[in-house]
Design a protein around this motif. Structure first.
Motif, PDB file in Angstrom:
ATOM      1  N   ALA A 171     -46.221  -6.984  12.294  1.00  0.00           N
ATOM      2  CA  ALA A 171     -46.019  -5.919  13.283  1.00  0.00           C
ATOM      3  C   ALA A 171     -45.917  -6.515  14.686  1.00  0.00           C
ATOM      4  O   ALA A 171     -45.086  -6.096  15.504  1.00  0.00           O
ATOM      5  CB  ALA A 171     -47.158  -4.910  13.207  1.00  0.00           C
ATOM      6  N   GLY A 172     -46.761  -7.498  14.970  1.00  0.00           N
ATOM      7  CA  GLY A 172     -46.714  -8.147  16.272  1.00  0.00           C
ATOM      8  C   GLY A 172     -45.377  -8.803  16.544  1.00  0.00           C
ATOM      9  O   GLY A 172     -44.846  -8.743  17.659  1.00  0.00           O
ATOM     10  N   GLU A 173     -44.814  -9.442  15.520  1.00  0.00           N
ATOM     11  CA  GLU A 173     -43.513 -10.088  15.677  1.00  0.00           C
ATOM     12  C   GLU A 173     -42.399  -9.066  15.906  1.00  0.00           C
ATOM     13  O   GLU A 173     -41.452  -9.322  16.656  1.00  0.00           O
ATOM     14  CB  GLU A 173     -43.215 -10.953  14.458  1.00  0.00           C
ATOM     15  N   LEU A 174     -42.516  -7.908  15.271  1.00  0.00           N
ATOM     16  CA  LEU A 174     -41.523  -6.858  15.492  1.00  0.00           C
ATOM     17  C   LEU A 174     -41.589  -6.332  16.927  1.00  0.00           C
ATOM     18  O   LEU A 174     -40.551  -6.061  17.552  1.00  0.00           O
ATOM     19  CB  LEU A 174     -41.737  -5.712  14.490  1.00  0.00           C
ATOM     20  N   ILE A 175     -42.809  -6.196  17.463  1.00  0.00           N
ATOM     21  CA  ILE A 175     -42.946  -5.770  18.866  1.00  0.00           C
ATOM     22  C   ILE A 175     -42.419  -6.852  19.800  1.00  0.00           C
ATOM     23  O   ILE A 175     -41.729  -6.570  20.790  1.00  0.00           O
ATOM     24  CB  ILE A 175     -44.414  -5.425  19.197  1.00  0.00           C
ATOM     25  N   ALA A 178     -38.896  -6.809  20.659  1.00  0.00           N
ATOM     26  CA  ALA A 178     -38.480  -5.780  21.623  1.00  0.00           C
ATOM     27  C   ALA A 178     -39.052  -6.024  23.012  1.00  0.00           C
ATOM     28  O   ALA A 178     -38.493  -5.553  24.003  1.00  0.00           O
ATOM     29  CB  ALA A 178     -38.914  -4.399  21.130  1.00  0.00           C
ATOM     30  N   GLU A 179     -40.182  -6.743  23.073  1.00  0.00           N
ATOM     31  CA  GLU A 179     -40.857  -6.991  24.355  1.00  0.00           C
ATOM     32  C   GLU A 179     -41.048  -8.492  24.540  1.00  0.00           C
ATOM     33  O   GLU A 179     -41.968  -9.082  23.958  1.00  0.00           O
ATOM     34  CB  GLU A 179     -42.223  -6.298  24.398  1.00  0.00           C
ATOM     35  N   ALA A 180     -40.221  -9.100  25.329  1.00  0.00           N
ATOM     36  CA  ALA A 180     -40.318 -10.541  25.567  1.00  0.00           C
ATOM     37  C   ALA A 180     -41.693 -10.895  26.127  1.00  0.00           C
ATOM     38  O   ALA A 180     -42.230 -10.200  26.992  1.00  0.00           O
ATOM     39  CB  ALA A 180     -39.225 -10.992  26.528  1.00  0.00           C
ATOM     40  N   GLY A 181     -42.270 -11.963  25.599  1.00  0.00           N
ATOM     41  CA  GLY A 181     -43.565 -12.412  26.094  1.00  0.00           C
ATOM     42  C   GLY A 181     -44.754 -11.727  25.463  1.00  0.00           C
ATOM     43  O   GLY A 181     -45.902 -12.041  25.791  1.00  0.00           O
ATOM     44  N   PHE A 182     -44.524 -10.777  24.571  1.00  0.00           N
ATOM     45  CA  PHE A 182     -45.623 -10.068  23.918  1.00  0.00           C
ATOM     46  C   PHE A 182     -46.412 -11.040  23.052  1.00  0.00           C
ATOM     47  O   PHE A 182     -45.845 -11.881  22.355  1.00  0.00           O
ATOM     48  CB  PHE A 182     -45.078  -8.918  23.062  1.00  0.00           C
ATOM     49  N   ASP A 183     -47.746 -10.909  23.065  1.00  0.00           N
ATOM     50  CA  ASP A 183     -48.632 -11.780  22.286  1.00  0.00           C
ATOM     51  C   ASP A 183     -48.719 -11.264  20.850  1.00  0.00           C
ATOM     52  O   ASP A 183     -49.624 -10.504  20.497  1.00  0.00           O
ATOM     53  CB  ASP A 183     -50.018 -11.809  22.932  1.00  0.00           C
ATOM     54  N   ALA A 184     -47.775 -11.681  20.027  1.00  0.00           N
ATOM     55  CA  ALA A 184     -47.705 -11.200  18.646  1.00  0.00           C
ATOM     56  C   ALA A 184     -48.926 -11.613  17.849  1.00  0.00           C
ATOM     57  O   ALA A 184     -49.513 -10.805  17.119  1.00  0.00           O
ATOM     58  CB  ALA A 184     -46.438 -11.729  17.976  1.00  0.00           C
ATOM     59  N   LYS A 185     -49.344 -12.851  17.970  1.00  0.00           N
ATOM     60  CA  LYS A 185     -50.486 -13.341  17.186  1.00  0.00           C
ATOM     61  C   LYS A 185     -51.768 -12.617  17.575  1.00  0.00           C
ATOM     62  O   LYS A 185     -52.554 -12.215  16.723  1.00  0.00           O
ATOM     63  CB  LYS A 185     -50.658 -14.849  17.347  1.00  0.00           C
ATOM     64  N   GLY A 186     -51.983 -12.462  18.876  1.00  0.00           N
ATOM     65  CA  GLY A 186     -53.171 -11.749  19.336  1.00  0.00           C
ATOM     66  C   GLY A 186     -53.206 -10.313  18.827  1.00  0.00           C
ATOM     67  O   GLY A 186     -54.253  -9.806  18.415  1.00  0.00           O
ATOM     68  N   TYR A 187     -52.050  -9.669  18.847  1.00  0.00           N
ATOM     69  CA  TYR A 187     -51.953  -8.293  18.339  1.00  0.00           C
ATOM     70  C   TYR A 187     -52.287  -8.243  16.859  1.00  0.00           C
ATOM     71  O   TYR A 187     -53.109  -7.432  16.419  1.00  0.00           O
ATOM     72  CB  TYR A 187     -50.539  -7.763  18.590  1.00  0.00           C
ATOM     73  N   ASP A 188     -51.661  -9.115  16.076  1.00  0.00           N
ATOM     74  CA  ASP A 188     -51.881  -9.114  14.629  1.00  0.00           C
ATOM     75  C   ASP A 188     -53.324  -9.460  14.280  1.00  0.00           C
ATOM     76  O   ASP A 188     -53.941  -8.815  13.423  1.00  0.00           O
ATOM     77  CB  ASP A 188     -50.931 -10.100  13.945  1.00  0.00           C
ATOM     78  N   ASP A 189     -53.870 -10.472  14.940  1.00  0.00           N
ATOM     79  CA  ASP A 189     -55.241 -10.898  14.635  1.00  0.00           C
ATOM     80  C   ASP A 189     -56.274  -9.832  14.986  1.00  0.00           C
ATOM     81  O   ASP A 189     -57.305  -9.716  14.324  1.00  0.00           O
ATOM     82  CB  ASP A 189     -55.583 -12.199  15.378  1.00  0.00           C
ATOM     83  N   GLY A 190     -55.992  -9.043  16.019  1.00  0.00           N
ATOM     84  CA  GLY A 190     -56.977  -8.063  16.476  1.00  0.00           C
ATOM     85  C   GLY A 190     -56.759  -6.649  15.979  1.00  0.00           C
ATOM     86  O   GLY A 190     -57.577  -5.761  16.252  1.00  0.00           O
ATOM     87  N   TYR A 191     -55.667  -6.418  15.227  1.00  0.00           N
ATOM     88  CA  TYR A 191     -55.333  -5.029  14.901  1.00  0.00           C
ATOM     89  C   TYR A 191     -56.352  -4.357  13.994  1.00  0.00           C
ATOM     90  O   TYR A 191     -56.701  -3.190  14.200  1.00  0.00           O
ATOM     91  CB  TYR A 191     -53.940  -4.917  14.272  1.00  0.00           C
ATOM     92  N   ALA A 192     -56.859  -5.048  13.000  1.00  0.00           N
ATOM     93  CA  ALA A 192     -57.823  -4.429  12.083  1.00  0.00           C
ATOM     94  C   ALA A 192     -59.056  -3.938  12.843  1.00  0.00           C
ATOM     95  O   ALA A 192     -59.541  -2.829  12.605  1.00  0.00           O
ATOM     96  CB  ALA A 192     -58.218  -5.410  10.991  1.00  0.00           C
ATOM     97  N   GLU A 193     -59.536  -4.755  13.765  1.00  0.00           N
ATOM     98  CA  GLU A 193     -60.703  -4.350  14.563  1.00  0.00           C
ATOM     99  C   GLU A 193     -60.351  -3.185  15.490  1.00  0.00           C
ATOM    100  O   GLU A 193     -61.145  -2.255  15.670  1.00  0.00           O
ATOM    101  CB  GLU A 193     -61.207  -5.538  15.377  1.00  0.00           C
ATOM    102  N   TYR A 194     -59.161  -3.221  16.066  1.00  0.00           N
ATOM    103  CA  TYR A 194     -58.702  -2.126  16.931  1.00  0.00           C
ATOM    104  C   TYR A 194     -58.600  -0.823  16.155  1.00  0.00           C
ATOM    105  O   TYR A 194     -58.994   0.248  16.624  1.00  0.00           O
ATOM    106  CB  TYR A 194     -57.335  -2.497  17.533  1.00  0.00           C
ATOM    107  N   ALA A 195     -58.056  -0.892  14.932  1.00  0.00           N
ATOM    108  CA  ALA A 195     -57.783   0.317  14.165  1.00  0.00           C
ATOM    109  C   ALA A 195     -59.036   0.953  13.576  1.00  0.00           C
ATOM    110  O   ALA A 195     -59.083   2.175  13.399  1.00  0.00           O
ATOM    111  CB  ALA A 195     -56.799  -0.001  13.046  1.00  0.00           C
ATOM    112  N   ARG A 196     -60.042   0.127  13.267  1.00  0.00           N
ATOM    113  CA  ARG A 196     -61.205   0.644  12.521  1.00  0.00           C
ATOM    114  C   ARG A 196     -61.806   1.902  13.142  1.00  0.00           C
ATOM    115  O   ARG A 196     -62.012   2.895  12.438  1.00  0.00           O
ATOM    116  CB  ARG A 196     -62.262  -0.460  12.382  1.00  0.00           C
TER     117      ARG A 196
END
Length: 200
Positions: A171-175, A178-196
């Protein structure tokens, strides 16, 4: 390219429907169909509106919907991203189709009907979970219900336990696309904790 442009051409090309594919259709939730649907934790909600069509995955840790009589299904709309594409469509065009799936089953149950978006305080409260309530409840009035033949799930081996996720972008790579410079790895690594805390 041979393009089929009429119903007559289409029916001639395919031939008659298998008789049982028609006799299995019910105009309400029979006891067997109700039992099947209540075992489903995942469904896809399809809607249509002026901009086109939309299909939205819906899931829960138990039954994804509540059945309230032979022709009424209630789907809580839990916290999401507030795009509300499906809800916008239902408000303008009540036609809905839903597809219920149960892990391990080769069949899929489909419901076609009419949708409405409800915001009654008592109804929302009746779905409370983990101290949270859905923003709205989607009411589906059943026009027809039937099961889909198992061939698609057999062909795809959907429940075979395979994990093909390494082949697809995250999901991070897909974002990031669309958004240059977006931290894909940080998004993916933190998403489970964000979503809980935002699941309900």
């Amino acid at each position: 390219m041979t393009k089929i442009t009429t119903i007559e051409e289409l029916e001639t090309h395919y031939g008659a429907a298998v008789p049982r594919s028609l006799t299995k259709v019910a105009d309400h939730l029979t006891p067997a169909y109700a039992r099947w649907i209540m075992a489903s934790r995942f469904m896809v909600l399809s809607t249509v509106g002026p901009e086109g069509t939309d299909a939205s995955p819906r899931g829960d840790d138990g039954s994804v919907v509540r059945i309230d009589g032979p022709s009424r299904i209630l789907l809580p709309d839990w916290m999401g991203n507030n795009r509300i594409d499906s809800l916008r469509n239902i408000v303008r065009d009540p036609r809905v189709s839903v597809m219920f799936m149960v892990p391990g089953s080769g069949n899929v149950v489909r419901v076609n009907g009419q949708g409405a978006v409800l915001a009654d305080a008592d109804l929302l409260a009746s779905f409370e979970k983990a101290g949270k309530q859905p923003r709205t409840v989607i009411e589906i009035t059943v026009d027809e219900v039937y099961f889909q033949c198992a061939k698609a799930l057999i062909r795809s081996e959907l429940w075979a336990g395979r994990d093909d996720s390494a082949m697809i972008p995250t999901a991070g790579e897909l974002i990031q696309e669309a958004e240059a410079g977006f931290d894909a790895k940080g998004y993916d690594d933190g998403y489970a904790e964000y979503a809980r805390p935002r699941l309900w």
